[in-house]
Design a protein around this motif. Structure first.
Motif, PDB file in Angstrom:
ATOM      1  N   ASN A   1      -9.847  -8.278 -10.453  1.00 47.47           N
ATOM      2  CA  ASN A   1      -9.743  -9.181  -9.296  1.00 47.47           C
ATOM      3  C   ASN A   1      -8.301  -9.412  -8.847  1.00 47.47           C
ATOM      4  N   PHE A   2      -7.352  -8.749  -9.515  1.00 50.03           N
ATOM      5  CA  PHE A   2      -5.942  -8.913  -9.221  1.00 50.03           C
ATOM      6  C   PHE A   2      -5.517  -7.903  -8.149  1.00 50.03           C
ATOM      7  N   SER A   3      -6.243  -7.916  -7.047  1.00 54.79           N
ATOM      8  CA  SER A   3      -5.986  -6.882  -6.042  1.00 54.79           C
ATOM      9  C   SER A   3      -6.417  -7.357  -4.657  1.00 54.79           C
ATOM     10  N   VAL A   4      -5.976  -6.613  -3.635  1.00 56.38           N
ATOM     11  CA  VAL A   4      -6.418  -6.813  -2.267  1.00 56.38           C
ATOM     12  C   VAL A   4      -6.725  -5.430  -1.701  1.00 56.38           C
ATOM     13  N   PHE A   5      -7.959  -5.231  -1.284  1.00 60.86           N
ATOM     14  CA  PHE A   5      -8.432  -3.937  -0.789  1.00 60.86           C
ATOM     15  C   PHE A   5      -8.139  -2.815  -1.785  1.00 60.86           C
ATOM     16  N   GLY A   6      -8.269  -3.140  -3.083  1.00 61.67           N
ATOM     17  CA  GLY A   6      -8.091  -2.128  -4.121  1.00 61.67           C
ATOM     18  C   GLY A   6      -6.661  -1.919  -4.569  1.00 61.67           C
ATOM     19  N   ALA A   7      -5.695  -2.628  -3.994  1.00 60.25           N
ATOM     20  CA  ALA A   7      -4.288  -2.481  -4.376  1.00 60.25           C
ATOM     21  C   ALA A   7      -3.901  -3.581  -5.355  1.00 60.25           C
TER      22      ALA A   7
ATOM     23  N   LEU B   1      -1.918  -6.265  -6.953  1.00 60.07           N
ATOM     24  CA  LEU B   1      -0.839  -7.121  -6.478  1.00 60.07           C
ATOM     25  C   LEU B   1       0.228  -7.367  -7.533  1.00 60.07           C
ATOM     26  N   GLY B   2       0.005  -6.880  -8.727  1.00 58.05           N
ATOM     27  CA  GLY B   2       1.021  -7.007  -9.765  1.00 58.05           C
ATOM     28  C   GLY B   2       2.029  -5.877  -9.724  1.00 58.05           C
ATOM     29  N   LYS B   3       1.739  -4.840  -8.951  1.00 59.60           N
ATOM     30  CA  LYS B   3       2.657  -3.712  -8.843  1.00 59.60           C
ATOM     31  C   LYS B   3       3.709  -3.982  -7.777  1.00 59.60           C
ATOM     32  N   THR B   4       4.867  -3.368  -7.940  1.00 57.68           N
ATOM     33  CA  THR B   4       5.962  -3.522  -6.984  1.00 57.68           C
ATOM     34  C   THR B   4       5.866  -2.431  -5.923  1.00 57.68           C
ATOM     35  N   PRO B   5       5.859  -2.786  -4.641  1.00 63.20           N
ATOM     36  CA  PRO B   5       5.777  -1.777  -3.566  1.00 63.20           C
ATOM     37  C   PRO B   5       6.964  -0.825  -3.611  1.00 63.20           C
ATOM     38  N   THR B   6       6.749   0.377  -3.150  1.00 61.60           N
ATOM     39  CA  THR B   6       7.813   1.378  -3.104  1.00 61.60           C
ATOM     40  C   THR B   6       7.580   2.335  -1.947  1.00 61.60           C
ATOM     41  N   LEU B   7       8.663   2.885  -1.433  1.00 56.40           N
ATOM     42  CA  LEU B   7       8.574   3.890  -0.367  1.00 56.40           C
ATOM     43  C   LEU B   7       8.454   5.296  -0.952  1.00 56.40           C
TER      44      LEU B   7
ATOM     45  N   ASN C   1      -1.727   7.338  -2.160  1.00 56.12           N
ATOM     46  CA  ASN C   1      -3.149   7.046  -2.041  1.00 56.12           C
ATOM     47  C   ASN C   1      -3.297   5.713  -1.287  1.00 56.12           C
ATOM     48  N   SER C   2      -4.544   5.233  -1.192  1.00 57.00           N
ATOM     49  CA  SER C   2      -4.772   3.994  -0.431  1.00 57.00           C
ATOM     50  C   SER C   2      -4.014   2.818  -1.026  1.00 57.00           C
ATOM     51  N   GLU C   3      -3.928   2.745  -2.349  1.00 55.22           N
ATOM     52  CA  GLU C   3      -3.195   1.651  -2.987  1.00 55.22           C
ATOM     53  C   GLU C   3      -1.723   1.707  -2.624  1.00 55.22           C
ATOM     54  N   ALA C   4      -1.121   2.888  -2.676  1.00 54.77           N
ATOM     55  CA  ALA C   4       0.304   3.031  -2.365  1.00 54.77           C
ATOM     56  C   ALA C   4       0.593   2.623  -0.920  1.00 54.77           C
ATOM     57  N   VAL C   5      -0.307   2.981   0.000  1.00 58.09           N
ATOM     58  CA  VAL C   5      -0.123   2.643   1.410  1.00 58.09           C
ATOM     59  C   VAL C   5      -0.202   1.134   1.617  1.00 58.09           C
ATOM     60  N   ILE C   6      -1.210   0.493   1.001  1.00 55.37           N
ATOM     61  CA  ILE C   6      -1.367  -0.958   1.146  1.00 55.37           C
ATOM     62  C   ILE C   6      -0.167  -1.695   0.569  1.00 55.37           C
TER      63      ILE C   6
ATOM     64  N   ILE D   1       2.689  -4.182   2.726  1.00 55.63           N
ATOM     65  CA  ILE D   1       2.851  -5.615   2.480  1.00 55.63           C
ATOM     66  C   ILE D   1       4.262  -6.112   2.812  1.00 55.63           C
ATOM     67  N   PRO D   2       5.337  -5.447   2.346  1.00 53.12           N
ATOM     68  CA  PRO D   2       6.678  -5.934   2.720  1.00 53.12           C
ATOM     69  C   PRO D   2       6.917  -5.922   4.225  1.00 53.12           C
ATOM     70  N   PHE D   3       6.429  -4.894   4.931  1.00 52.19           N
ATOM     71  CA  PHE D   3       6.638  -4.829   6.374  1.00 52.19           C
ATOM     72  C   PHE D   3       5.845  -5.924   7.100  1.00 52.19           C
TER      73      PHE D   3
END
Length: 386
Positions: free
Chosen positions: A189-195, A197-203, A209-214, A218-220
């Motif tokens: 349950n620690f997610s939004v649309f399968g991503a 939220l405990g992971k740090t976004p990166t370019l 995959n869908s998680e990386a895109v979501i 988020i930062p943008f």
């Protein structure tokens, strides 16, 4: 710094834990958590925007002072402070919401970083053992934290432990408090649309995959939501104060720079923090819009007169109590006297001899009043002996 996070994070952790029990979805819990914190801050926002609206009424008087004392910054500052005191306005009142926002941010970051502590309430001994095990597995398999050890000083150690448990669940079978199942269920349950939220976004994710895109979006989105607030504030400021001076250009640059800073910072922290910022900006925009509509010109004029009268009555009833502006004026006067920068009634600096004469006159006047008060005879000829 870690201890600061711990102290501030505790009350927010209990709030988040209570919300999560009602809504067992972490993303939705963050939205509700953000809404609750905005409601708690509403009285402060109300007071701040009322003060800002009252400040707008002072602009004609402030501009008149700026013209009258354009060549005497010291006198200008004194007259401005006197005006603030007469109007019962604290120009520093807007600092409190900024401090509270920073206070909230520390708490939110700690809650996002430490869900095992604040939401699941796993005891410290079990948490410490689990982090130690996760560190051992990270070095052994090299698939978490870049293959590096997970130290207790790492703010993300609980998130990294959750990630390690997801990849190697059988390694956590022997921990108490049903640790493996409790953390595994929470991770789902620690997610939004399968991503997650405990992971740090990166370019530059390992796999797009869908998680990386979501996570990347988020930062943008956090920056865009902040830009919405900034643009609205700029438009409203021009509307209520069209004669704003050129110095406002620096403020405009800062307001446009903040969304960029938000984007950069959101790429440095877990996605849950950026997700919080998105909704925080949205709710802030709605609160600001509503209050600006409420504080129309007629209402704020009536409020201003009421506040001025209230301040006057309070000053008469409590002459011994000094307001913020009175303390500011006294401190400034003391500093000027210490630095030898006294001024005359025209705002011109006095020479050293003129300052000494002014000080002697003040002392003699005080002596005269004391003599009158106690029925003594005041000999003016004694002045020359001082």
């Amino acid at each position: 710094m870690n201890s600061l996070y711990d102290i501030i994070g505790v009350p927010f952790g209990y709030l988040m834990s209570w919300i999560y029990k009602l809504v067992p979805n972490y993303a939705l819990a963050i939205i509700i958590f953000t809404l609750v914190t905005k409601l708690l801050m509403f009285p402060i926002n109300y007071k701040t925007q009322k003060g800002a609206a009252r400040m707008q009424l002072l602009q004609p008087k402030l501009q008149k002072l700026q013209k009258s004392f354009s060549n005497n910054p010291t006198r200008l500052q004194e007259e401005q402070q006197k005006l603030y005191q007469e109007e019962g306005i604290n120009p520093m009142g807007s600092c409190l919401p900024a401090f509270v926002q920073m206070f909230l941010l520390f708490g939110v970051i700690d809650v996002v970083y430490k869900p095992i502590t604040h939401i699941l309430h796993i005891t410290k001994s079990i948490r410490t053992a689990a982090i130690s095990k996760a560190s051992e597995l990270a070095e052994k398999f090299g698939d978490v934290n870049g293959g590096n050890a997970i130290t207790n000083g790492n703010l993300r150690n609980e998130l990294l432990t959750m990630e390690t448990l997801t990849k190697h669940p059988d390694e956590f079978n022997n921990f108490g408090e049903n640790f493996r199942d409790v953390v595994s269920n929470f991770s789902e349950n620690f997610s939004v649309f399968g991503a997650n939220l405990g992971k740090t976004p990166t370019l530059h994710p390992d796999v797009w995959n869908s998680e990386a895109v979501i996570l990347m979006l988020i930062p943008f989105l956090a920056g865009l939501s902040q830009l919405l607030v900034s643009l609205y504030s700029m438009i409203h400021q021009k509307k209520v104060n069209p004669t704003a001076q050129a110095g406002g250009g620096c403020m405009t640059v800062m307001m446009l720079l903040m969304p960029i800073v938000s984007i950069w910072f959101a790429f440095e922290v877990p996605a849950g923090v950026g997700f919080y910022w998105i909704w925080s900006s949205i709710f802030s925009f709605l609160v600001t819009l509503s209050l600006n509509l409420y504080f129309n010109k007629d209402r704020i004029v009536a409020m201003n007169e009421k506040e001025k009268e209230k301040a006057r009555i309070y000053a008469e009833k409590h002459p011994e109590k000094k307001t913020f502006m009175q303390r500011m004026l006294e401190q400034q006067a003391a500093l000027e006297q210490q630095n030898g920068t006294s001024v005359n009634n025209s705002g011109e600096k006095l020479s050293r001899s003129e300052q000494n004469k002014q000080n002697r006159d003040s002392i003699n006047e005080a002596r005269r009043k004391m003599a009158e008060k106690y029925g003594d005879i005041y000999d003016e000829s004694s002045e020359s002996d001082d």
